[in-house]
Design a protein around this motif. Structure first.
Motif, PDB file in Angstrom:
ATOM      1  N   LYS A 503       0.831  -1.206   0.000  1.00  0.00           N
ATOM      2  CA  LYS A 503       0.000   0.000   0.000  1.00  0.00           C
ATOM      3  C   LYS A 503       0.863   1.251   0.000  1.00  0.00           C
ATOM      4  N   ASP A 504       0.260   2.360  -0.453  1.00  0.00           N
ATOM      5  CA  ASP A 504       0.952   3.644  -0.397  1.00  0.00           C
ATOM      6  C   ASP A 504       0.591   4.361   0.913  1.00  0.00           C
ATOM      7  N   ASP A 505       1.009   5.624   1.051  1.00  0.00           N
ATOM      8  CA  ASP A 505       0.755   6.371   2.285  1.00  0.00           C
ATOM      9  C   ASP A 505      -0.730   6.645   2.513  1.00  0.00           C
ATOM     10  N   THR A 509      -3.767   0.292  -2.599  1.00  0.00           N
ATOM     11  CA  THR A 509      -2.825  -0.688  -3.130  1.00  0.00           C
ATOM     12  C   THR A 509      -1.915  -0.019  -4.157  1.00  0.00           C
ATOM     13  N   ARG A 510      -0.609  -0.007  -3.862  1.00  0.00           N
ATOM     14  CA  ARG A 510       0.348   0.712  -4.711  1.00  0.00           C
ATOM     15  C   ARG A 510       0.959  -0.173  -5.794  1.00  0.00           C
TER      16      ARG A 510
END
Length: 611
Positions: A503-505, A509-510
């Motif tokens: 995941k990103d910040d 879902t990155r």
């Protein structure tokens, strides 16, 4: 090794159900037969090769099982249940995951309740439905329970030490547990409930109107307003209920729709002589299946758990075994007729729905194409992920994706969750939950490894509920979770691709993460971004729900169990008497002593603990 020819000789000449299995032991077809010996042998004769579907299926049969039945009807019922349970690849299947709610009156009990349920059993209780509007069901159940002050608990016997619950004290239950309510008096209320659920709302409205007028004459305006609200609610609910009730002039029309790629059933409902609804259901079948056979399989699977089947079902062509299906659908002595109308109003009604079907086909084709495009895109994306992980993707229409997650509170009540996707479709029957047993403290890697070990060891040991393996595993997390999972698979001798969902910040879902640290960024791949995000949200939701349920139960028990002199028996007695922890906290010593076995010393311990 299973010898097919040898086992064909052992088949009995009696009715039953047979199950063909592939080399992995998975059931690929379920069928019924008047004579198991004659029917099962036909699959392995040279004439079977004339049917492309049968030829393709037989090439995958590694073994078969059978269950004998006393009658053909018994075999039909068992066949329907097994098809629903196993969803075999080569059967005609209703691809519908919806479970409609019913209202159940527990007439098998001395003092019946009115409850909502999604399962229908032949258990002596009365069922009404199914209803398409779950909100309406909740309204009906709540309203009838309030109006008639019905029992709400599931208890069926009440010892002398039993004390009434909160519902009795706030006058929403008659208090049958007190022994002051006769079965005859309570039974009259249940008769009125059954009458209302059967479609007769006028007697109840008249009764409430009389009560409202009496309350108004006595200047009891709050009670009068309450009865007025009941009447308004009943009228509103009755309109919703009337759509689902099946009476003698109610009809369902079942029409097949097939195009080059998909099969559907269009179901038109006629209630009270008027066309009132239309639903479309996707069917799993191939081109070799005749339309009337598809309709027959739909009717069996769709209506198998209905409490009240409409007395007439109109079709374009009679399905195979029409008379047997009619007997199967009969409920409580009411006959069901499946027929093709030849003239009159019903023939005109069929023609009307046939014309409407032509318009449906256009919409269905467009939706099916869009869905097919999405399925193909996701299929290609998952195949690319499998290749990038160093594996050759198998030739399947939809890949099986499993995902795992851990949930706990500072290492307490650690639980694991497993969710399964077949292509884009959630396979909820394959979801599993695990309570972590060997790992202490907040150790997510260790908890994941315990869960994976238990899941895949059970598969290796032949547990049928775990035997189906994934094509790829999507771990909720990054490289650390992927490596933790790989260690377990290697230890068990399994070679399954594993990737992570990082995941990103913003907690979206990155990327897809591989064992060696490589990533596939998702910002430029919208379909894969949504797919991975959906899987990650689903496994996270499933894990948290299980963790919350455990945490809630443990919170109740741990608070009371910490009090000196309060063991399991006294804890249960306190909860049974006061219903909630909050009421126990605020109770006086004298009120606490009203609970059996709670002495003055223990009551003071409780007060001291909570203060």
């Amino acid at each position: 090794m299973f010898d097919i020819q040898e086992n064909l000789k052992k088949l009995p000449d009696c009715p039953g159900v047979y199950m063909h299995k592939d080399k992995l032991g998975q059931i690929i077809y379920v069928g019924k037969a008047i004579s198991l010996r004659n029917r099962v042998r036909q699959y392995f004769q040279s004439t079977a090769a004339n049917n492309p579907k049968v030829k393709a299926m037989v090439s995958h049969i590694a073994e078969f099982e059978y269950i004998t039945c006393s009658t053909e009807m018994e075999a039909l019922i068992l066949e329907c249940n097994l098809i629903k349970k196993y969803a075999p690849k080569y059967n005609v299947l209703l691809r519908d995951d919806k479970t409609y709610p019913y209202i159940m009156v527990t007439t098998s009990e001395d003092y019946p309740r009115v409850v909502k349920t999604r399962l229908v059993h032949r258990d002596g209780n009365k069922y009404f439905g199914p209803y398409s509007d779950a909100g309406a069901v909740n309204q009906i159940v709540d309203l009838l329970t309030q109006i008639y002050s019905l029992k709400q608990c599931s208890a069926t016997s009440f010892p002398q030490s039993h004390r009434p619950c909160l519902n009795y004290h706030i006058k929403t239950c008659r208090g049958v547990c007190t022994g002051h309510v006769s079965k005859e008096e309570y039974g009259k209320a249940i008769e009125q409930v059954l009458s209302f659920l059967g479609g007769e709302d006028k007697p109840l409205i008249r009764q409430l109107t009389d009560e409202m007028m009496k309350a108004s004459e006595n200047l009891e305006f709050e009670d009068a307003a309450k009865y007025r609200d009941y009447i308004n609610s009943i009228r509103a609910i009755s309109e919703k209920q009337r759509v689902t009730l099946t009476r003698e002039n109610d009809i369902d029309i079942v029409l097949p729709v097939k195009d080059a790629n998909n099969s559907f059933i269009v179901l038109f409902t006629v209630r009270g002589g008027k066309l009132s609804g239309r639903e479309t259901f996707q069917i799993q079948s191939d081109d070799s299946v005749a339309r009337n056979e598809m309709v027959g399989e739909f009717i069996k699977q769709y209506y198998m758990n209905w409490a009240a089947v409409p007395p007439e079902i109109i079709v374009e062509e009679e399905p195979p075994e029409r008379e047997l299906i009619e007997k199967y659908l009969a409920r409580e002595g009411r006959k069901v007729r499946i027929f093709v109308p030849q003239k009159g109003e019903k023939r005109a009604l069929l023609a009307l729905t046939q014309n409407d079907r032509l318009e449906i086909v256009k919409t269905v084709d467009q939706k099916a194409r869009l869905h097919q495009e999405k399925e193909e895109t996701i299929h290609d994306e998952v195949a690319e992920i499998i290749r990038s992980a160093g594996y050759e993707p198998p030739e399947r229409k939809a890949y099986r994706v499993e995902s795992y997650d851990i949930s706990n509170t500072n290492g307490v009540d650690s639980v694991g969750a497993m969710v399964v996707f077949e292509g884009m479709r959630r396979s909820k029957k394959d979801y599993r939950r695990f309570r972590i047993k060997t790992v202490e403290g907040p150790n997510d890697y260790g908890s994941l490894q315990e869960m994976l070990f238990r899941r895949f060891k059970r598969a290796r040991d032949g547990d049928t509920s775990f035997v189906k393996l994934p094509d790829v595993i999507f771990m909720d997390g990054g490289q650390g979770q992927v490596n933790a999972a790989r260690k377990v698979l290697v230890a068990l001798g399994l070679d399954i691709p594993v990737v992570g969902m990082a995941k990103d910040d913003s907690h979206r879902t990155r990327s897809i993460v591989f064992e060696d640290g490589r990533e596939i960024l998702l910002r430029d791949r919208p379909m894969l971004f949504r797919y991975a995000g959906t899987i990650q949200e689903e496994v996270h939701r499933f894990a948290i729900e299980y963790h919350r349920s455990l945490r809630g139960r443990n919170a109740i028990t741990s608070v009371l169990d910490n009090i000196s002199g309060v063991g399991p028996a006294r804890r249960n007695a306190l909860l049974n008497h006061f219903d909630t922890i909050e009421r126990i906290k605020t109770a006086s010593v004298e009120e606490l002593m009203e609970v059996p076995t709670i002495t003055e010393a223990i009551a003071k311990n409780i007060k001291e603990y909570f203060s």
